[in-house]
Design a protein around this motif. Structure first.
Motif, short mmCIF file in Angstrom:
data_model
loop_
_atom_site.label_atom_id
_atom_site.label_comp_id
_atom_site.label_asym_id
_atom_site.label_seq_id
_atom_site.Cartn_x
_atom_site.Cartn_y
_atom_site.Cartn_z
N TYR A 1 -11.01 8.06 8.73
CA TYR A 1 -10.01 7.60 7.89
C TYR A 1 -9.60 6.05 8.22
O TYR A 1 -9.50 5.26 7.49
N GLN B 1 2.45 8.79 10.43
CA GLN B 1 1.23 8.09 10.57
C GLN B 1 1.42 7.11 11.37
O GLN B 1 0.50 5.93 11.60
N HIS C 1 4.34 12.73 -0.71
CA HIS C 1 3.77 11.52 -1.37
C HIS C 1 5.03 10.95 -2.20
O HIS C 1 5.04 9.63 -2.81
N ASP D 1 0.97 -1.18 0.09
CA ASP D 1 -0.02 -0.10 0.06
C ASP D 1 0.78 1.17 0.05
O ASP D 1 1.75 1.29 0.99
N ASN E 1 -4.42 11.70 -3.35
CA ASN E 1 -5.87 11.96 -2.77
C ASN E 1 -6.40 12.95 -4.10
O ASN E 1 -6.01 13.29 -4.63
N ASP F 1 -9.63 2.25 6.58
CA ASP F 1 -8.36 1.40 6.65
C ASP F 1 -8.95 -0.09 7.25
O ASP F 1 -8.40 -0.88 6.57
N GLY G 1 -0.51 6.69 -1.98
CA GLY G 1 -1.55 7.31 -1.17
C GLY G 1 -1.99 8.74 -1.46
O GLY G 1 -2.27 9.51 -0.83
N1 ARG Z 1 -3.96 9.36 1.41
C1 ARG Z 1 -3.36 9.24 2.62
C2 ARG Z 1 -2.61 10.76 2.84
O1 ARG Z 1 -2.30 11.41 1.98
C3 ARG Z 1 -2.45 8.28 2.83
C4 ARG Z 1 -2.97 6.85 2.57
C5 ARG Z 1 -2.02 5.51 3.17
N2 ARG Z 1 -2.50 4.41 3.14
C6 ARG Z 1 -3.35 4.22 3.85
N3 ARG Z 1 -3.72 2.68 3.77
N4 ARG Z 1 -3.79 4.89 4.99
O2 ARG Z 1 -2.09 10.88 3.86
#
Ligand code: ARG
Length: 609
Positions: free
Chosen positions: A347, A375, A133, A119, A124, A351, A122
């Motif tokens: 969020y 994270q 990213h 994964d 958006n 997940d 990520g």
């Molecule tokens: N979209 C998220 C961000 O921009 C990251 C996603 C990471 N992957 C996950 N499974 N949460 O911070």
């Protein structure tokens, strides 16, 4: 495993075992004094401590046992009992021939291949990817390739952030700025369904590209912070989107598709390609039944109107500072917020539902989340909730975190104006630099404009990726385009240049009708080159086990250096035929291994420069 380090290691272990020393103490490593030995084992010292014996005596007995081994030209004892091993030229030649004949250039596969999901990336919806990213993409892509090369069945998933409050914000913002779109969307809402013709009308009206969305979104997010009415409207729109109201849903699909198309292009330019572009929205239907199941399992708790899953064990706490400055002790890790007090999924909820979805679709043995280490707490919470709910088994989920790419001020990289740098702009900036560097070095002058541009693209990608991957992923590093793009030093462009040099040498040899033949190693530079080729397997194994592509990056660099020294010390074209044939085989094997290693880092080499 058939690399020299492993097979000699086994022989050394057997010799130690015969002296009553357990195998784990007898480890063989590359020598840290290459002038004295090729490999070494410090086993006698560890064993002496454990068994209460004299280390030199153990070492002498072991050396005695190894003396008959034809693969070793010398076995010596140094200092208090270090065992120094030198490999016989014939054994090196045999290994070189095996590597040369192997399409995998001497690399093994894992004994028990697994199904693995990486994964990463990520991105958006409606947000241009920023350099945050970048690392997720670069490291994740490399891990995906590395795991696949090792024999696992691997899926790379972009885990597209396409759901949640940010979507409501965007619908609100677009409705305000584009009344024509808003009117059509309301029409579709009233009609309750969307035909192909409606979609086309919407596409004509909503010609907004990612650039426009990327401008609208941050403004909307900022406005929602102070404007309560706007915030509430965005919340309501989010809920209506999530209940699939026709017009909102059709508009959202547009945002999603436009974003994905633009992002896929950027990613591709960077040599990053996903197998799955599953979005957070794809698990929407799983959320309600999952919440019910969590409740049935007794895991759900009501907490100030929200529904949470507690994941901290007894005594697991942390101190938390409240807005008023006072400090309280709270459970740690934080509970998983499943349904907010406003009734929306969060969020962490997506997940958790994604874990279920992946189980259903692919049943992975192992999932790697290649995401910024900031994270880490989020993933700790999600993983614990998944284990508690029985959605995954302990150890199946792993957060592979990484540090930040910093600016000269050592804080996360920004533009000169202080904003986040868009990935697209970063790539363009790096390409411009690559063109400049190529001109400076007098490279690519005989190429067509298109070819030159393609090569500048490869140099740019190599510069960005190698600069990132040569550090252990946990370390922060400072972005320094001048240094990264140089053709000298430990850089991506240097490695490309080396690979191209070998290619042109081999082309010349072919033009002159010279063919490769069996390797016979004799010169020190040849020995070093073969020992370096042999070390690929170790580098790969370590990169795989530690999820650390930097060991591969290091290997690629060492290999180029070993080749450079070999090329300087050992003439090829001017040698007599058998030597020339042997050296051409060494060059061919080096090129294949170097290209493989670079490919695992996500770096493509041009044919010429
Ligand atoms: N979209 C998220 C961000 O921009 C990251 C996603 C990471 N992957 C996950 N499974 N949460 O911070």
């Amino acid at each position: 495993m058939s690399d020299l380090k492993t097979v000699l290691g086994e022989a050394v272990e057997a010799a130690f075992a015969a002296e009553g020393v357990p195998a784990e103490l007898a480890r063989v490593t590359a020598s840290d004094r290459p002038d004295l030995a090729d490999f070494q084992s410090n086993g006698a010292l560890a064993a002496a401590k454990r068994l209460g014996k004299n280390p030199r005596e153990i070492a002498t007995a072991v050396a005695e046992r190894l003396k008959g081994d034809a693969r070793l030209s010398s076995v010596e004892i140094a200092g208090p009992g270090f065992l120094n091993l030198k490999v016989a030229d014939a054994a090196l030649s045999a290994r070189a021939n095996a590597i040369a004949a192997d399409p995998r250039a001497g690399a093994e596969t894992v004994a028990d291949p697994r199904r693995v999901i990486v994964d990463y990336g990520g991105p958006n919806v409606a947000k241009e990817m920023h350099v945050g990213h970048l690392r997720a993409s670069i490291i994740g892509e490399s891990l995906k390739r590395l795991y696949r090369f090792r024999g696992d069945t691997v899926i790379g998933d972009a885990h597209f952030g396409d759901w949640g409050f940010q979507m409501g914000l965007l619908i609100a913002a677009v409705s305000d700025s584009h009344p024509d779109i808003a009117a059509l969307v309301e029409d579709l809402n009233a009609k309750g369904q969307v035909t192909e013709a409606d979609r086309e009308r919407l596409a004509v009206l909503a010609t907004l590209g990612l650039d426009d969305l990327g401008d609208l979104y941050p403004a909307a997010a900022a406005r929602a912070k102070t404007d309560v009415d706007f915030r509430n409207r965005a919340r309501r729109l989010t809920a209506e989107l999530q209940s699939k109201k026709a017009g909102y849903y059709a508009l959202w699909e547009r945002f999603r598709d436009v974003t994905r198309e633009a992002l896929e292009r950027d990613f591709h330019a960077l040599g990053v390609d996903f197998d799955w572009w599953k979005g957070e929205s794809d698990v929407e239907d799983l959320v309600a039944p999952m919440v019910e199941e969590l409740r049935a399992k007794g895991l759900l708790e009501l907490d100030q109107g929200a529904q949470i899953v507690r994941v901290a064990g007894p005594g697991e706490t942390k101190k938390k500072k409240l807005p008023d400055g006072s400090v309280v002790v709270v459970p740690s890790p934080d509970p998983l917020l499943v349904v907010s007090s406003e009734g929306s999924a969060m969020y962490g909820t997506t997940d958790l539902a994604t874990i279920l979805d992946r189980k259903r679709e692919f049943d992975p043995h192992y999932v790697i989340y290649c995401v910024d280490r900031r994270q880490a707490d989020h993933f700790e919470t999600v993983f614990r909730a998944a284990y508690l709910a029985g959605y995954a088994q302990q150890g199946q989920l792993e957060h592979v975190g990484f540090g930040t790419m910093n600016g000269p001020d050592r804080t996360p990289f920004k533009t000169r104006e202080g904003g986040v740098l868009k990935l697209k702009d970063l790539i363009e900036m790096t390409r411009a630099k690559a063109r400049e560097r190529l001109h400076e070095a007098g490279l690519g002058e005989s190429l067509s404009a298109d070819e030159f541009e393609a090569i500048a693209g490869k140099v740019a990608v190599a510069a960005l990726k190698f600069a990132d991957l040569q550090n252990f992923r946990g370390t922060d590093y400072v972005f320094d385009l001048d240094r990264f793009s140089s053709f000298e030093g430990k850089t991506g462009p240097y490695l490309l240049y080396q690979a191209v040099r070998v290619k042109s040498l081999l082309r010349r040899a072919a033009d002159e009708g010279h063919t490769a033949g069996p390797v016979t190693v004799s010169e020190p530079a040849e020995r070093d080159l073969v020992l370096t080729l042999d070390a690929f397997e170790t580098a790969l194994g370590e990169a795989y086990d530690k999820k650390a592509p930097n060991t591969l990056a290091e290997h690629a660099y060492r290999l180029s250096q070993a080749f450079s020294k070999f090329y300087a010390a050992c003439p090829i074209m001017q040698s007599e035929p058998a030597t020339r044939a042997s050296r051409l085989t060494l060059a061919t094997a080096t090129l294949r291994q170097l290209e493989l290693a670079l490919d695992l880092l996500g770096i493509e080499t041009p044919e010429r420069m």
